[in-house]
Design a protein around this motif. Structure first.
Motif, mmCIF file in Angstrom:
data_model
loop_
_atom_site.group_PDB
_atom_site.id
_atom_site.type_symbol
_atom_site.label_atom_id
_atom_site.label_comp_id
_atom_site.label_asym_id
_atom_site.label_seq_id
_atom_site.Cartn_x
_atom_site.Cartn_y
_atom_site.Cartn_z
ATOM 1 N N ALA A 1 -8.614 28.199 4.339
ATOM 2 C CA ALA A 1 -9.454 27.909 3.173
ATOM 3 C C ALA A 1 -9.037 26.621 2.499
ATOM 4 O O ALA A 1 -9.878 25.801 2.099
ATOM 5 N N GLN A 2 -7.732 26.423 2.371
ATOM 6 C CA GLN A 2 -7.232 25.205 1.733
ATOM 7 C C GLN A 2 -7.685 23.967 2.496
ATOM 8 O O GLN A 2 -8.068 22.954 1.899
ATOM 9 N N CYS B 1 -16.225 28.328 3.768
ATOM 10 C CA CYS B 1 -15.072 28.941 3.102
ATOM 11 C C CYS B 1 -15.476 30.222 2.374
ATOM 12 O O CYS B 1 -14.764 31.231 2.415
ATOM 13 N N HIS B 2 -16.631 30.204 1.726
ATOM 14 C CA HIS B 2 -17.145 31.427 1.092
ATOM 15 C C HIS B 2 -17.339 32.528 2.135
ATOM 16 O O HIS B 2 -16.960 33.689 1.920
ATOM 17 N N ARG B 3 -17.940 32.167 3.265
ATOM 18 C CA ARG B 3 -18.184 33.168 4.314
ATOM 19 C C ARG B 3 -16.874 33.679 4.910
ATOM 20 O O ARG B 3 -16.755 34.872 5.240
ATOM 21 N N LEU B 4 -15.893 32.786 5.041
ATOM 22 C CA LEU B 4 -14.586 33.207 5.562
ATOM 23 C C LEU B 4 -13.978 34.280 4.672
ATOM 24 O O LEU B 4 -13.481 35.305 5.160
ATOM 25 N N GLY B 5 -14.015 34.071 3.376
ATOM 26 C CA GLY B 5 -13.470 35.060 2.455
ATOM 27 C C GLY B 5 -14.180 36.394 2.563
ATOM 28 O O GLY B 5 -13.541 37.453 2.552
ATOM 29 N N LEU B 6 -15.501 36.359 2.692
ATOM 30 C CA LEU B 6 -16.267 37.602 2.820
ATOM 31 C C LEU B 6 -15.926 38.329 4.123
ATOM 32 O O LEU B 6 -15.820 39.557 4.156
#
Length: 503
Positions: free
Chosen positions: A192-193, A218-223
């Motif tokens: 993410a960073q 990055c949003h999708r990765l977190g989800l």
């Protein structure tokens, strides 16, 4: 029938006999009914992975590509072969264009301690505001090393499903969900960073579409990460989403988008897949983890040594059914409370469950357990019940705190979407609205309330900016002070222009 044939038949029949369960198997005790290992214990790892991975093929699984980007040893440790068998892929080869974390970059470039600290500070700066390669040359160099693996991560985030098997290094064939390794999840923050740092570099360079692609990824990765089985995985996903939200606000401040462009991006944020509810994690992953721990206590193999014959005999004398029933009943109560959609009602019910468990724990502290055990008509059943009471009281408070983290993530999403609606309003009118309600229905179908207060957010417009905030999980208005402020508060807010970064 001769003696040799009879002996062989007995051996074959014995081998075919299923193991005798060590605990009464059923929905209210073991929750899952199998598979059983050779010792008669539930293989909770296998049961959990069977359910998590059902219907998810390797070509649909985002985690398969995440491993392709990370390589075989993202945390310098090896995964058991069963892990990759569960993923349906071969272990990634040792050599490849794999992601280099910040720590990996420091090792690769042999930075001294002072330069390493400076690099980490630059990384934090690059994830918070638009920047140029001239300003932060080492971060630019780090991102250049990661071009290929980040392309794979972007592709991974577009996949529709996420399955991360939980596989431990087995001890005596006993499953141990708590001992499972999750290096691909733990690498989520570093990925993410890198994504948001590159997004804000691209924003500075005027590559706005490419920057936005990194942010949405990055949003999708977190989800995706939030679909892991345990709260540890969920909390990493929530942290990744917070990194994405902060960088998206920096992108919003730096760019000059039209109202139409802002509303299009707002719709993309609103159309992201919904996060899984905390209740789903509790109902399956955390429940099976707790039952697995209880089973390890039953086996006597919850410590470094095997139980002595005397200890094994004592464990066999305990009636374990009450312990398992108590644990499942506590989880049923927590899950039922967490599934309430109204947060005030949910918190009331969660607090009631917690109060009941605290009372049980208090009684266990205050009463002379040995005396009660000696007087019990059925000492084995009494001890089994006490074990269930104690472990349930230890596990449940942490689950409620994790629910609060899910709630904070929801409020963070609401805040970010409001920021885009406010920016679009200002583009059209040349000013910010006098009140948030003015955003509806043109800019938002409905303006969301403060999740924690159950009423409108506190909103303070100004000539060139605004400040709005939620009171946070403590339910108190801390004047907009958040966790990074001094004095510290619990509010979640958005201030425009963004405040200066701390040196």
């Amino acid at each position: 029938m001769n003696a040799v044939l009879l002996s062989s038949l007995v051996l074959v029949c014995a081998a075919d006999e299923p193991p005798v369960p060590k605990v009464p198997v059923g929905k209210d005790t073991t929750f899952v009914t199998g598979p059983l290992d050779k010792n008669g214990y539930i293989d909770y790892e296998a049961a959990l992975n069977d359910r998590l991975g059902a219907g998810i093929t390797p070509d649909k699984n985002a985690n398969v590509l995440i491993w392709k980007a990370l390589g075989p040893k993202p945390d310098d440790g090896s995964m058991p072969p069963e892990y990759f068998r569960r993923l349906g892929i071969a272990e990634p080869p040792k050599a490849g264009d794999y992601f280099v974390s910040g720590r990996g970059y420091v090792r690769r470039t042999k930075l001294n301690d002072e330069d390493a600290r400076a690099f980490y500070d630059q990384q934090a700066r690059a994830a918070s505001r638009a920047w140029s390669a001239k300003e932060l040359p080492r971060v630019a160099d780090w991102l250049a090393l990661n071009e290929k693996p980040l392309a794979v991560v972007i592709e991974a985030t577009r996949r529709p499903a996420y399955f991360n098997p939980l596989v431990s290094n087995r001890k005596d064939d006993i499953s141990s969900i708590m001992g499972c390794l999750i290096p691909s999840t733990q690498s989520g923050r570093a990925l993410a960073q890198a994504l948001v740092a590159r997004a804000l570099l691209r924003a500075h360079e005027g590559k706005l579409d490419a920057a936005w692609a990194d942010l949405i990824a990055c949003h999708r990765l977190g989800l995706h990460l939030m679909h892991g089985a345990t709260f540890i995985e969920s909390l990493v996903g929530i942290a990744v989403r917070a990194i994405a939200a902060n960088a998206t606000l920096a992108y919003l401040e730096h760019t000059e988008l039209t109202s139409q462009q802002l509303l299009a991006k707002l719709k993309e944020l609103q159309d992201l897949p919904a996060a899984p509810p905390a209740a789903d994690v509790v109902d399956l992953g955390e429940r099976l983890n707790a039952l697995d721990v209880l089973q390890m206590v039953r086996s006597g193999k919850d410590g470094p040594d095997h139980p002595t014959p005397e200890e094994a005999q004592a464990l066999d004398m305990i009636e374990w059914e009450p312990a398992f029933r108590k644990m499942n009943a506590a989880f049923d109560q927590m899950v039922a409370a967490m599934r309430l959609t109204d947060r005030a009602a949910r918190e009331k019910q969660l607090n009631a469950v917690g109060t009941d468990l605290d009372e049980v724990a208090r009684k266990n502290r205050d009463l002379n357990i040995l005396q009660k055990w000696a007087r019990a008509n059925n000492p084995g059943k009494f001890i089994g019940k006490e074990i269930g009471d104690v472990l349930s009281a230890l596990v449940m408070p942490g689950l409620q705190k994790c629910q609060w983290s899910f709630d904070r993530a929801t409020q963070t999403d609401r805040n970010l979407q409001l920021a885009f609606a406010l920016a679009a309003y200002r583009k059209d009118t040349g000013r910010y609205p006098a009140k948030l309600a003015d955003l509806a229905p043109k800019y938002m179908a409905a303006v969301p309330d403060d999740l924690f207060a159950g009423k409108p957010l506190t909103y303070q417009p100004a000539e060139k900016g605004y400040f709005f905030y939620s009171v946070g999980e403590n339910g108190k208005d801390d004047g907009g002070r958040g966790r990074d402020d001094d004095p510290r508060g619990d509010d979640l807010g958005v201030r425009v222009p963004l405040p200066a970064l701390k040196p």
